[in-house]
Design a protein around this motif. Structure first.
Motif: not given
Length: 379
Positions: A238-260
């Protein structure tokens, strides 16, 4: 080796500083290193002068304040690794003898270095008074029996990170019964959905920390990690088919620096960032190849291998007096905690693992003298 849809998730042979062979999963050790460094940065950088550089809803230094999410990542790693372990231990199904053997293996993996760290902390607290922690008989007994996180008055006793060790052990005990319920992907997703409901039920502000930070809340992360391992081939397709890794990596970087802003938003944030990293973790095995030999990777792998000991002694920075929160001070305390944890790993954990390996090999009548360090512990 374990291969998943062309992406190797390897139980690799790596080496410690003595050149001894270790049965390790490189992607898991990298993930462990990330998790323990995030937690350590969070602990050593806390204070009113925490560096900030806000950019809208984000902060360039947000990973310092958000480093606590490393615990959730640890829980996912633990669930994933226990998928490896239970696949071997329960290959013939669940029975009383193999459940007892499985439980003893888990106990012997966690208890020796953990018990030694309890003794070290009780000594340090009572002699050097570096932390205002309770070390009464009740605290010690509940910590030794992994029940301290079930009582509010002992939850943060002895060391502030030990609560998660109790949660971890409780997960180990119930995991075989969860596995018995999961006959396929559909039933696994159903169990995951039930765990999600249980976790959301702890969001009420009137609940004690025993529930808010207990197994009921975090079971979903453990089970998610187990599902990632048990159904890794399908999930990677599913990950390879949807290429979701290209969303997951920048999303993680943004989330780790998000002000909660705390509260329930903080809890949902923790869930989201941990789930996002789970996707990334599956793909790391295809990025880090067998012939990767950079010095930086070697250091990261050593930190990952030592992550349990680093975590156990994460508050050792309290010896630094007086503490300031300048960048130099944060870097000094971070390096000190990582370094001390690595030393304790080499002195304690490596040797207790040799003892455990010898014990179970002898019990099984195996003649091999090769020591294989188990890679199935997330901390």
């Amino acid at each position: 080796m374990i291969f998943a849809q062309g992406w190797a998730i390897d139980t690799e042979i790596s080496y410690n500083y003595l050149g001894e062979k270790l049965n390790r999963n490189v992607s898991i050790d990298v993930s462990r290193a990330l998790a323990v460094m995030l937690v350590t940065l969070f602990h050593v950088s806390r204070g009113p002068s925490l560096p900030t550089y806000p950019v809208g809803d984000f902060d360039i230094f947000g990973f310092l304040a958000n480093g606590w999410v490393g615990v959730g990542i640890f829980f996912i790693i633990s669930g994933y690794c226990m998928g490896m372990s239970t696949e071997r231990d329960f290959k013939d199904g669940l029975s009383i003898p193999n459940y007892i053997k499985y439980s003893l293996k888990r106990l012997m993996r966690i208890a020796p270095p953990y018990y030694i760290s309890i003794a070290v902390w009780v000594l340090i607290i009572n002699v050097y008074k570096i932390a205002p922690k309770s070390t009464e008989i009740r605290d010690i007994v509940t910590h030794l029996t992994f029940t301290h996180n079930l009582f509010q008055d002992t939850f943060f006793g002895i060391s502030g990170v030990f609560w998660s060790i109790g949660v971890e052990m409780q997960f180990y005990l119930i995991l075989p019964f969860i596995i018995a319920l999961c006959r396929g992907l559909f039933s696994s997703l159903l169990v995951l959905l039930v765990c999600l409901g249980m976790s959301i039920a702890t969001y009420g502000s009137d609940l004690s920390i025993v529930y808010k930070w207990g197994l009921i809340k975090y079971l979903i992360l453990f089970v998610y990690g187990w599902v990632l391992y048990s159904h890794r081939e399908f999930i990677l397709k599913v990950i390879n088919l949807t290429k979701i890794i290209y969303i997951a990596v920048p999303a993680f970087i943004l989330l780790i620096n998000y002000k909660v802003d705390g509260g329930n938003n903080e809890k949902m944030y923790e869930m989201l960032i941990a789930f996002t990293y789970g996707i990334i973790m599956l793909k790391i095995g295809g990025v880090i190849t067998d012939d990767s030999k950079s010095k930086l990777l070697s250091v990261i792998l050593l930190i990952g291998q030592s992550s349990f000991s680093i975590y156990l002694y994460n508050y050792i920075y309290n010896f630094v007096m007086p503490r300031t929160h300048s960048p130099f001070s944060i870097a000094f305390m971070f390096a000190g905690v990582i370094g001390f944890g690595i030393i304790m790993y080499l002195l304690v954990e490596v040797n207790t693992e040799k003892m455990r390996s010898w014990l179970f090999k002898k019990k099984n009548g195996l003649e091999s003298n090769r020591i294989i360090i188990d890679s199935t512990q997330a901390l």
